[in-house]
Design a protein around this motif. Sequence first.
Motif, short mmCIF file in Angstrom:
data_model
loop_
_atom_site.label_atom_id
_atom_site.label_comp_id
_atom_site.label_asym_id
_atom_site.label_seq_id
_atom_site.Cartn_x
_atom_site.Cartn_y
_atom_site.Cartn_z
N UNK A 121 0.83 -1.22 0.00
CA UNK A 121 0.00 0.00 0.00
C UNK A 121 0.86 1.26 0.00
N UNK A 122 1.93 1.23 0.78
CA UNK A 122 2.80 2.40 0.85
C UNK A 122 3.47 2.64 -0.50
N UNK A 123 3.85 1.55 -1.14
CA UNK A 123 4.48 1.68 -2.46
C UNK A 123 3.50 2.30 -3.45
N UNK A 124 2.24 1.85 -3.41
CA UNK A 124 1.23 2.40 -4.32
C UNK A 124 1.02 3.89 -4.04
N UNK A 125 1.01 4.24 -2.75
CA UNK A 125 0.83 5.65 -2.38
C UNK A 125 1.99 6.49 -2.93
N UNK A 130 -3.45 3.83 -7.75
CA UNK A 130 -4.35 3.00 -6.95
C UNK A 130 -3.72 1.62 -6.76
N UNK A 131 -4.14 0.95 -5.68
CA UNK A 131 -3.51 -0.33 -5.33
C UNK A 131 -3.63 -1.35 -6.48
N UNK A 132 -4.80 -1.40 -7.12
CA UNK A 132 -4.96 -2.40 -8.20
C UNK A 132 -3.99 -2.12 -9.33
N UNK A 133 -3.79 -0.84 -9.59
CA UNK A 133 -2.94 -0.45 -10.70
C UNK A 133 -1.46 -0.73 -10.36
N UNK A 381 -6.26 -6.43 -5.27
CA UNK A 381 -5.29 -7.45 -5.68
C UNK A 381 -5.87 -8.27 -6.85
N UNK A 382 -7.14 -8.65 -6.74
CA UNK A 382 -7.74 -9.45 -7.81
C UNK A 382 -7.78 -8.67 -9.13
N UNK A 383 -8.14 -7.40 -9.06
CA UNK A 383 -8.19 -6.60 -10.30
C UNK A 383 -6.80 -6.50 -10.92
N UNK A 384 -5.80 -6.26 -10.09
CA UNK A 384 -4.43 -6.08 -10.59
C UNK A 384 -3.79 -7.37 -11.07
#
Length: 431
Positions: A121-125, A130-133, A381-384
């Motif tokens: 999550x921190x990496x995505x931020x 967004x987390x999925x992306x 996670x599922x979307x990504x």
Amino acid sequence: MQESQVIATVRGMEILDSRGNPTVSVNMSDGMFTVSAAVPSGASTGKHEALELRDGGKRFGGKGVLKAVQNVNGAIAGAISGFSPLRQTDIDRKMIALDGTPNKASLGANAILGVSMAATRLAAAQKHTELFSYFSGITGSKPLLPVPLLNVINGGVHAGGDLSVQEFLIVPAGFHSLREALTAAAEVYQSLKSELKAKHGASSTNVGDEGGFAPPFKTTTEALGAIRDAIEGAGYLAGKEIFLAIDAASSEFYRDGSYFLDGKRLSVGELTDFYLSIAKDFKLISIEDPFDEESFDDFASLTRLAGKKLQIIGDDIYVTNTARIRKGIELKSSNAVLIKLNQIGTVTETLESTKMTMDAGMAAVVSHRSGETTDTFIADMAVGLANGQIKTGAPARGERVAKYNRLLEIEENHPEIPFPGLSAFRRELAE
Ligand code: PGA
Ligand code: ZN
């Protein structure tokens, strides 16, 4: 782009899960962004799952997680502070090495996973994404919405009734969007509720751990029949728009070579025949954990007999562990694998298991646990991962709908992301 910030603080905390048991949440900050993640917990856990560290003693009946929290705040924080969160693999490998056991027994998979998820999550931020992306960037897959598998009748250890089979699910695969699919699923859930109330009284609509009803049914076929009626009652076509599925979680009713299903003692052969007959009668799309968690060969026989038209998912047999999934691939034990972060304990290993599954041409089904929080990590996670299927409970109860609502939000904001419908399942099913 600027050099990314490193992990500055990692704080664990004991919080409550949906069953009122303690679980671990982790806060992580790089001084600019602060994120958190919460760890789920199973009831019908596989024997080979990574270890969930519990305190023992009197507090919370022994289920406290203060030792795990201590491990987050002490050893783990010390080891990973100063890492860039973008180095997910290094962070996870560092924690695995620090733990030093094959099943994360010394630090606890609950401690390790909370930190691992928070790092993602921190990496995505940091990437302002967004987390999925962020996940889709790691895996190189184009984002894909998952078809939901929704648990509408709870049995086994998730409810207090007589049903041996743990989960009776509806799978709205015959729609063009997630919104349409979830609308239909929620309508069927309400239709089932009215039907149960009318036939068996209001108490039959009490719900189990995953938000499905827990009616006083005695047999698998009774439950499947009620769901089929509810699908039709809501105006949908069973086996065309909305499919039925089960998670037998059969390790829970297996003893000494026999399966004790709905008050009867069955051999492997008799149980196989039973699955084949309900698959035909109720047009099942998926059966999870049909046999005990060590029965790779019995799984393989059923897959050989029915796997062309039926999804056969391994959950407790694989426990999201690549060594066990590899064995399942070699023996052709199933054509699908359930993916649960906390069975293995890090994001990196979960991604490896999913990749191994999908590279082998099997379906990966991302899953919640029966003990959950409102964390929506698995939806992104599922979307990504673009694995195409998610199992996250009934279309009811906060900790379940949090995931579905996050998926609706992703669909709403990103209309370019496709919903796979039946194509997320084996090709023969669509014929
Ligand atoms: P659990 O149930 O979280 O209690 O293990 C879910 C499942 O068996 O799929
Ligand atoms: Zn299962």
